[in-house]
Motif scaffolding. Structure first.
Motif, mmCIF file in Angstrom:
data_model
loop_
_atom_site.group_PDB
_atom_site.id
_atom_site.type_symbol
_atom_site.label_atom_id
_atom_site.label_comp_id
_atom_site.label_asym_id
_atom_site.label_seq_id
_atom_site.Cartn_x
_atom_site.Cartn_y
_atom_site.Cartn_z
ATOM 1 N N VAL A 103 -14.604 1.404 -4.361
ATOM 2 C CA VAL A 103 -13.253 0.914 -5.084
ATOM 3 C C VAL A 103 -12.501 1.179 -3.995
ATOM 4 C CG1 VAL A 103 -11.766 0.871 -6.727
ATOM 5 C CG2 VAL A 103 -14.117 1.146 -7.148
ATOM 6 N N VAL A 104 -11.436 -0.114 -3.602
ATOM 7 C CA VAL A 104 -10.276 0.409 -2.755
ATOM 8 C C VAL A 104 -8.970 -0.227 -3.750
ATOM 9 C CG1 VAL A 104 -9.038 -0.679 -0.800
ATOM 10 C CG2 VAL A 104 -11.598 -0.585 -0.759
ATOM 11 N N SER A 105 -8.069 0.709 -3.955
ATOM 12 C CA SER A 105 -6.956 0.633 -4.797
ATOM 13 C C SER A 105 -5.669 0.172 -4.074
ATOM 14 C CB SER A 105 -6.967 1.527 -5.719
ATOM 15 O OG SER A 105 -6.155 2.679 -5.305
ATOM 16 N N ILE A 106 -4.631 -0.154 -4.413
ATOM 17 C CA ILE A 106 -3.423 -0.406 -3.835
ATOM 18 C C ILE A 106 -2.565 0.621 -4.765
ATOM 19 C CG2 ILE A 106 -1.471 -1.684 -3.621
ATOM 20 C CD1 ILE A 106 -3.535 -2.325 -1.885
ATOM 21 N N SER A 107 -1.828 1.741 -3.813
ATOM 22 C CA SER A 107 -1.304 2.716 -4.449
ATOM 23 C C SER A 107 0.044 3.157 -3.777
ATOM 24 C CB SER A 107 -2.352 3.946 -4.540
ATOM 25 O OG SER A 107 -1.685 4.916 -5.210
ATOM 26 N N SER A 108 0.348 4.151 -3.888
ATOM 27 C CA SER A 108 1.568 4.913 -3.275
ATOM 28 C C SER A 108 1.512 6.094 -2.551
ATOM 29 C CB SER A 108 2.798 4.915 -4.635
ATOM 30 O OG SER A 108 3.847 5.419 -4.022
ATOM 31 N N LEU A 109 2.522 6.250 -1.404
ATOM 32 C CA LEU A 109 2.683 7.455 -0.919
ATOM 33 C C LEU A 109 3.298 8.410 -1.716
ATOM 34 C CD1 LEU A 109 4.043 6.209 2.455
ATOM 35 C CD2 LEU A 109 1.974 7.655 2.344
ATOM 36 N N GLY A 110 3.129 9.631 -1.332
ATOM 37 C CA GLY A 110 4.026 10.808 -2.139
ATOM 38 C C GLY A 110 3.237 11.875 -2.721
ATOM 39 N N ARG A 111 1.755 11.575 -2.901
ATOM 40 C CA ARG A 111 0.990 12.696 -3.554
ATOM 41 C C ARG A 111 1.110 13.934 -3.150
ATOM 42 N NH1 ARG A 111 -3.081 12.859 -6.961
ATOM 43 N NH2 ARG A 111 -3.516 10.230 -6.729
ATOM 44 N N HIS A 112 1.524 14.130 -1.790
ATOM 45 C CA HIS A 112 1.608 15.788 -1.406
ATOM 46 C C HIS A 112 3.114 15.909 -1.086
ATOM 47 C CE1 HIS A 112 -2.711 15.538 -1.234
ATOM 48 N NE2 HIS A 112 -2.633 14.213 -0.084
ATOM 49 N N THR A 113 3.879 15.488 -1.895
ATOM 50 C CA THR A 113 5.324 15.946 -1.915
ATOM 51 C C THR A 113 5.818 16.477 -3.282
ATOM 52 O OG1 THR A 113 6.165 13.819 -2.872
ATOM 53 C CG2 THR A 113 5.747 14.015 -0.491
ATOM 54 N N PRO A 114 6.854 17.250 -3.551
ATOM 55 C CA PRO A 114 7.281 17.703 -4.607
ATOM 56 C C PRO A 114 7.619 16.874 -5.628
ATOM 57 C CG PRO A 114 8.263 18.915 -2.729
ATOM 58 C CD PRO A 114 7.710 17.654 -2.300
ATOM 59 N N TYR A 115 7.760 15.563 -5.259
ATOM 60 C CA TYR A 115 8.366 14.656 -5.860
ATOM 61 C C TYR A 115 7.273 13.563 -6.634
ATOM 62 C CZ TYR A 115 11.958 15.885 -2.881
ATOM 63 O OH TYR A 115 12.875 16.921 -2.277
ATOM 64 N N ALA A 116 6.243 13.843 -6.441
ATOM 65 C CA ALA A 116 4.969 13.139 -6.874
ATOM 66 C C ALA A 116 5.024 12.828 -8.438
ATOM 67 C CB ALA A 116 3.546 13.553 -6.404
ATOM 68 N N ASP A 117 5.316 13.861 -9.267
ATOM 69 C CA ASP A 117 5.341 13.823 -10.409
ATOM 70 C C ASP A 117 6.609 13.192 -11.518
ATOM 71 O OD1 ASP A 117 6.729 15.872 -10.050
ATOM 72 O OD2 ASP A 117 5.787 17.411 -11.520
ATOM 73 N N ARG A 118 7.463 12.998 -10.428
ATOM 74 C CA ARG A 118 8.841 12.071 -11.246
ATOM 75 C C ARG A 118 9.216 11.072 -10.173
ATOM 76 N NH1 ARG A 118 10.047 17.451 -8.938
ATOM 77 N NH2 ARG A 118 11.548 17.442 -7.394
ATOM 78 N N ALA A 119 8.343 10.277 -9.788
ATOM 79 C CA ALA A 119 8.471 9.258 -8.976
ATOM 80 C C ALA A 119 8.314 7.939 -9.638
ATOM 81 C CB ALA A 119 7.672 9.240 -7.570
ATOM 82 N N GLY A 120 8.490 7.617 -11.059
ATOM 83 C CA GLY A 120 8.599 6.654 -11.648
ATOM 84 C C GLY A 120 7.024 5.691 -11.336
ATOM 85 N N LEU A 121 7.238 4.384 -10.871
ATOM 86 C CA LEU A 121 6.014 3.733 -10.419
ATOM 87 C C LEU A 121 5.163 4.350 -9.617
ATOM 88 C CD1 LEU A 121 7.812 0.168 -9.981
ATOM 89 C CD2 LEU A 121 6.799 1.020 -12.096
ATOM 90 N N GLY A 122 5.722 5.010 -8.767
ATOM 91 C CA GLY A 122 4.859 5.722 -7.800
ATOM 92 C C GLY A 122 3.858 6.732 -8.561
ATOM 93 N N THR A 123 4.360 7.670 -9.463
ATOM 94 C CA THR A 123 3.625 8.475 -10.354
ATOM 95 C C THR A 123 2.666 7.762 -11.279
ATOM 96 O OG1 THR A 123 5.738 9.956 -10.484
ATOM 97 C CG2 THR A 123 3.773 10.147 -12.240
ATOM 98 N N GLY A 124 2.922 6.387 -11.609
ATOM 99 C CA GLY A 124 1.842 5.713 -12.442
ATOM 100 C C GLY A 124 0.823 5.514 -11.448
ATOM 101 N N ALA A 125 1.080 4.978 -10.169
ATOM 102 C CA ALA A 125 -0.012 4.696 -9.473
ATOM 103 C C ALA A 125 -0.922 5.741 -8.889
ATOM 104 C CB ALA A 125 0.647 4.077 -7.828
ATOM 105 N N LEU A 126 -0.240 6.875 -8.887
ATOM 106 C CA LEU A 126 -1.129 8.115 -8.592
ATOM 107 C C LEU A 126 -2.019 8.576 -9.840
ATOM 108 C CD1 LEU A 126 1.469 9.895 -6.405
ATOM 109 C CD2 LEU A 126 -0.409 8.797 -5.614
#
Length: 297
Positions: A103-126
């Motif tokens: 599977v190949v998905s379209i997602s967001s940067l940011g998993r390895h930052t302190p903001y990953a759990d409060r990044a709105g749409l980015g958090t949803g993609a992760l």
């Protein structure tokens, strides 16, 4: 069999075009098959419906080897995590027992930052990626920053006023990537049967640019002055709500921009490989994509 979702979208249509150049059998999932070009309907098997529907995705994944997954935007969802995981959950349940290998998905940067759990749409993609990874399938999440192509939404304003706007500060530099480069990496992975395991692949583009940098480059590419105008966040949020977006998704957009301003997209160091995978510079994109779009707007 390679299954491609969102085959009429900006990314999905490009992925589909490149995969169709191979000899691999292709199946697409589309809400309305009449929106597909006739040549696509002639060359690909079509499953009509939403890939968020369990019955539809079960038919689409029958005897499939690889899946391109993109969760479409839901402007009326309660929140971003619910939008991404709710839509993806039926497919994840089917992946567990369907025999899909990759599977190949379209997602967001940011998993390895302190903001990953409060990044709105980015958090949803992760959260969506976690759901897919939990099935045990071989998985590549394409972790993306902002798209250069989003600027096309403002081509009329660029033509009439020499202006584009947004809620980002004008002087903070961010990575940006061209949609055509994203599609090229996705298609390459879908056509390669050799990879295994699970991995996030950040696609950063060749350079970080501020919106003021972009305005300067666009000025040269368009042959006319272009400037960037920052919109105050409350006004930006009101604009989203007035466009019909739900409170939850409007706030998710605000949260994504706020996290980005604080460093959401800065958690990966650019390497020469990023320029190889995503070679299109903003200047090149402006010259061959933005300029003709603005001229014909």
């Amino acid at each position: 069999m390679i299954v491609i979702t969102t085959p009429t979208g900006n990314i999905g249509s490009r992925v589909l075009a490149q995969v169709l150049e191979s000899s691999q059998p292709v199946r697409v999932v589309v809400r309305d098959q009449e929106k597909l070009p006739a040549e696509v309907r002639d060359r690909a098997e079509v499953v009509e419906g939403s890939h968020g529907d369990a019955d539809v995705v079960a038919r689409a994944l029958e005897d499939a080897d690889a899946l391109f997954w993109l969760c479409p935007p839901d402007r009326q969802a309660a929140d971003a995590v619910a939008a991404f995981t709710g839509f993806t959950r039926p497919a994840a349940e089917i992946l567990r027992g369907q025999g899909v290998r990759r599977v190949v998905s379209i997602s967001s940067l940011g998993r390895h930052t302190p903001y990953a759990d409060r990044a709105g749409l980015g958090t949803g993609a992760l959260a969506m990626d976690d759901l897919i990874a939990g099935t045990g399938v071989a998985f590549r999440a394409l972790a993306l920053p902002g798209f250069m192509d989003n600027l096309l939404r403002q081509k009329e304003m660029l033509k009439e006023q020499g202006l584009f706007s947004g809620a980002f500060s004008g002087d903070r530099r961010h990575p940006a990537v061209a949609v055509r480069d994203i599609a090229a990496v996705a298609a390459r992975l879908l056509l390669d049967p050799t990879w295994t395991g699970q991995e996030e692949i950040p696609l950063l583009g060749p350079e970080d640019l501020s919106h003021e940098d972009m305005a300067g480059i666009a000025t040269e590419a368009l042959g006319r002055p272009v400037r960037y105008q920052q919109v105050p966040m409350p006004a930006y949020r009101d604009r989203l709500l007035n466009s019909g977006m739900s409170e939850g998704i409007a706030q998710s957009m605000v949260d994504l921009i706020t996290a980005n301003e604080n460093g959401l997209y800065q958690g990966v160091t650019r390497t020469p490989q990023h320029a190889i995978d995503t070679p299109t510079t903003f200047r090149q994109w402006c010259e061959d994509t933005l300029e003709p779009a603005v001229r014909s707007a």
